[in-house]
Enzyme design. Structure first.
Site, PDB file in Angstrom:
ATOM      1  N   GLU A 123       2.650   4.709  -4.265  1.00 33.50           N
ATOM      2  CA  GLU A 123       2.678   5.554  -5.472  1.00 33.50           C
ATOM      3  C   GLU A 123       4.041   6.238  -5.707  1.00 33.50           C
ATOM      4  OE1 GLU A 123      -1.003   4.291  -4.448  1.00 33.50           O
ATOM      5  OE2 GLU A 123       0.130   5.658  -3.158  1.00 33.50           O
ATOM      6  N   ASP A 150       0.849  -1.188   0.000  1.00 32.06           N
ATOM      7  CA  ASP A 150       0.000   0.000   0.000  1.00 32.06           C
ATOM      8  C   ASP A 150       0.891   1.246   0.000  1.00 32.06           C
ATOM      9  OD1 ASP A 150      -2.358   1.451   0.104  1.00 32.06           O
ATOM     10  OD2 ASP A 150      -2.600   1.254   2.267  1.00 32.06           O
ATOM     11  N   ASP A 187      -9.005   3.489  -2.512  1.00 34.60           N
ATOM     12  CA  ASP A 187      -9.918   3.972  -1.470  1.00 34.60           C
ATOM     13  C   ASP A 187     -11.238   4.450  -2.048  1.00 34.60           C
ATOM     14  OD1 ASP A 187      -7.826   3.414   0.219  1.00 34.60           O
ATOM     15  OD2 ASP A 187      -7.154   5.483   0.383  1.00 34.60           O
TER      16      ASP A 187
END
Length: 804
Positions: free
Chosen positions: A395, A392, A467
């Site tokens: 990015e 997670d 999300d």
């Protein structure tokens, strides 16, 4: 220099070229170019302002095949031709025109400025063809047809994103163009921030641009969309066979803690006999959110906890965030700092950004030494019994959503900055995590779930769509995102069932979990301070509906597992946008029907909002059967369909053979040996493969698997069953056949009569009338009087059954 008054630099005239066995290299007034024939369907185009090229080292894993191609020079053009593509190269100003073998233009660079540079930005402008449609581009919101829209590829932490937001977490710069009964694919292999414009704001051209780097793209032409996806995944890799447990139901929350709460969760699944395979541990399992730790107060004995969960049949997946807390007492930070493994500023100082643990350094996953180190750190979790990892915030995400562009990455020795490297960060983190699992879980199949990635991510990880929000619009948007990821070669993908952000309501959860049953990744997830998302959290009625669909998922496992095997071979996704099989049917792009898709090839899924009890469905050409009632429906028509909350509209393609089994509590649970095969009346011949292996090891790579081929000749009313590969002992000893839409009076196997019975078939159990009573009465649908018989599957001989 060949440029115009707007300081737009174009290639200029072709000066010279040299042929090779795989293509041609040449120069123009302003640039160098290289055209490589990868195979008959794929040509790579590289154009650089320098005399060398700087390719992305991460996405493409194949090399050019030495195939015969035709080369001819004419006065105005050079022609490069394979068996499937004819490429014209305009010599006056290097410009490319792609045609099929019939001479129809597939894609054509715009005149004068088809390839251009504006400062450091490179672009390729293509003439819009009449009625051209565009699909794909991976994790992008909006409609199935991308025409008239602009999209940016820049991996972004986008919490609670709107259903029209762009960009999101993952970038796949690959799209498919469709017009005049022809299709082509373009993969722009440039890791800089890129823009794709599909005729937005103009009626002349589509284009793709990048803020830096070379023009480096692959042009693919096949006769259909499926062929293009297969060709693209031949370049970037196919989704390998996952562990079977990852295809069962997965339960996640931000976060389940302490350990007693995790135990309660697992025990409740088993007490209620609701099937489930996986429990996730989010950041609250860590000490102060520091990766490679367990909180000693919340998880006093993690190894014993995980051992207990395994005894109940659960696998455990833990979250991994890349941020390493800046703390000299924290071993991972000390090691990474001493070994120079973190991202740095140009002056050599570590870049630091704030994330969950506070100020953090970030591993440079574009450096081989870092990937090896990270992989070794996973031993901490593997020794505790952890089965998989959830990468997670990769990015990479930081508070403030900004990393300075001058931050330096190793980039396999190219020493690139953040602008070039950001989009591949998640890809390389997933790669390193998979390599750790592979190296230290020897012989076991790895499971990695990632939020971020780039082209080729399917080789390393499954993907979830980040999300999302608890709303009907987001539920449908998730379907489109997963189907678009499938168009980009990512077969193993899913969304957070119930929505991560906000509070879902009972009907929405019931509809969403029904829909998730027909999604490759079947995971419910929600965030802290929101309603729980367990199947029993919304009352008895929703619990019964959720349990029904979860059980159906496990019944469908032979079909789903075989579909993953076929996808690992072909690259074709498990969840297929209708644009794959019905490419030139305009109705499938209509806003009312663009959410519909095929699951495992033969199941037509019609997503519908939770508050709707009637919806309009489009049935593509052919004949269809309602799964739950057996009702026969003609294709090429729109119909209004009743969809009470307990019945998601699911239809079966005529001719389909659906292999199913009895429901289990988890995938490795006891199998009763009964294989249930549902055959739907069709035309001509149909077949269905049933693939089996041990579901967890890499032994299948050594051909330790079983394949049973079921064939039905509807014109001759003849059924055959054959074990075509038997290197693994099948779980099934008996085959129960059910014939939907068919009538026959007798059946014989090797001249011996088989007893036929007529049964009512229900794929879902009846919903009880709970107190308090639900808003509406429940319906109960069955397929009535279905002809059925059973035969033994023991032995390896071929069986032929005649129906009369």
């Amino acid at each position: 220099m060949n440029s115009n008054k707007s300081n737009l630099l174009v290639p200029g005239k072709v000066i010279n070229y040299t042929l090779s066995s795989t293509g041609v290299f040449g120069t123009t007034e302003n640039c160098a170019f290289k055209l490589s024939v990868y195979n008959e369907t794929t040509i790579r185009i590289q154009v650089s302002l320098q005399n060398e090229f700087f390719p992305n080292p991460y996405s493409v894993i194949s090399t050019p095949e030495e195939v015969k191609f035709f080369w001819q020079e004419k006065k105005e053009y050079c022609i490069l031709k394979t068996k499937k593509i004819e490429l014209l190269i305009e010599k006056n100003n290097f410009r490319l025109i792609f045609k099929n073998t019939k001479g129809t233009i597939l894609s054509e660079d715009a005149s004068h400025f088809g390839i251009n540079w504006q400062g450091t930005a490179v672009g390729c402008y293509k003439k819009l063809q009449q009625w051209e449609k565009f699909i794909g581009l991976g994790e992008k919101t909006g409609g199935l047809n991308r025409y008239g829209q602009t999209y940016t590829n820049w991996n972004t932490d986008h919490f609670g994103y709107a259903t029209n937001a762009d960009p999101l977490y993952l970038s796949l710069p690959f799209y498919i163009g469709l017009h005049h009964n022809n299709c082509y694919g373009i993969f722009f292999d440039n890791s800089h921030k890129s823009t794709f414009n599909f005729g937005a704001g103009n009626n002349r051209f589509s284009y793709f641009t990048a803020e830096g780097g070379d023009l480096d793209y692959y042009f693919i032409h096949e006769k259909n969309v499926g062929g293009i996806i297969s060709a693209y995944t031949s370049l970037t890799g196919k989704t390998p066979m996952p562990p079977k447990w990852t295809l069962g139901y997965q339960q996640c929350r931000y976060s389940y803690y302490p350990d007693k709460e995790v135990i309660r969760l697992a025990q409740t699944f088993r007490e209620k006999e609701i099937p489930a395979d996986t429990i996730y541990l989010d950041i609250h399992h860590m000490e102060e959110c520091k990766v490679f730790t367990f909180d000693k107060k919340r998880f006093k004995a993690p190894t014993e906890l995980i051992k207990y969960l395994k005894e109940l049949g659960f696998k455990v997946v833990v979250i991994l965030d890349p941020g390493i807390k800046v703390d000299k007492e924290y071993l991972p930070y000390r090691e990474g700092n001493e070994k120079q493994l973190f991202l740095k500023y140009p002056d050599g100082e570590n870049y630091e950004g704030q994330v969950w643990p506070g100020w953090c350094a970030f591993p440079d996953f574009t450096k081989p030494e870092t990937r090896v180190w990270w992989a070794e750190k996973l031993i901490f979790y593997l020794n505790a019994g952890v089965d998989g990892f959830w990468t997670d915030m990769n990015e990479p995400a930081t508070w403030g959503q900004t990393m300075p562009d001058l931050v330096q990455f190793f980039y396999e020795g190219q020493e690139a900055n953040h602008k070039k490297s950001r989009n591949v960060y998640g890809l390389q983190m997933a790669r390193s995590t998979k390599e750790g699992l592979t190296n230290f879980h020897k012989g076991k199949r790895p499971f990695v779930l990632t939020r971020s990635g780039f082209a080729g991510i399917q080789r390393y990880a499954a993907v979830w769509t980040g999300d999302n929000v608890a709303s009907d619009d987001h539920m449908l948007a998730g379907v489109r995102l997963v189907n678009s990821l499938g168009l980009g070669g990512v077969s193993f993908a899913g969304y957070d069932i119930g929505g991560f952000v906000g509070n879902t309501n009972p009907k929405l959860f019931a509809r969403w979990i029904a829909l998730g049953t027909f999604c490759p990744l079947f995971r419910a997830h929600t965030m802290i301070n929101s309603n729980s998302s367990e199947p029993w959290a919304f009352g008895e009625e929703v619990e019964a509906i959720a349990s029904n669909y979860i059980r159906l998922r496990y019944k469908l496992m032979p079909l789903i597992y075989t579909a993953f095997y076929l996808s690992s071979e072909s690259g074709i996704p498990i969840s297929k946008s209708l644009s794959i099989d019905y490419t030139f049917d305009d109705k499938v792009y209509h806003g009312a029907f663009e959410n519909q898709y095929l699951f495992c090839d033969n199941l037509l899924v019609a997503p519908v909002e939770s508050y709707k009890e009637i919806t309009k469905i489009y049935f593509p050409e052919g004949t269809w059967y309602h799964l739950f009632s057996g009702e026969k429906l003609g294709g090429s028509q729109e119909l209004l369909w009743e969809c009470p909350i307990e019945y998601l509209p699911i239809f079966v393609k005529a001719g389909a053979i659906l292999p199913m089994q009895s429901a289990k509590n988890f995938t490795e649970d006891f199998n009763d040996g009964q294989l249930n095969l549902h055959i739907y009346q069709g035309m001509g011949k149909s077949e269905q493969l049933i693939y089996e292996d041990d579901g967890k090891s890499t032994a299948y790579l050594d051909l330790l698997f079983s394949k049973i081929l079921i064939q039905m000749d509807f014109s001759a009313n003849k059924l055959s069953i054959e074990k075509i590969t038997a290197n693994y002992e099948s779980e099934y000893h008996t085959a129960n056949f059910f014939f939907h839409g068919m009538q026959f009076h007798e059946a014989s196997l090797d001249g011996k009569m088989i007893e036929i019975s007529y049964k009512n078939v229900a794929f879902l159990d009846e919903i009880s009338e709970y107190d308090p009573l639900p808003d509406t009465d429940h319906t109960f649908k069955v397929c009535q009087n279905v002809p059925s018989f059973s035969i033994s599957l023991e032995g390896n001989h071929r069986r032929s059954i005649q129906l009369n």
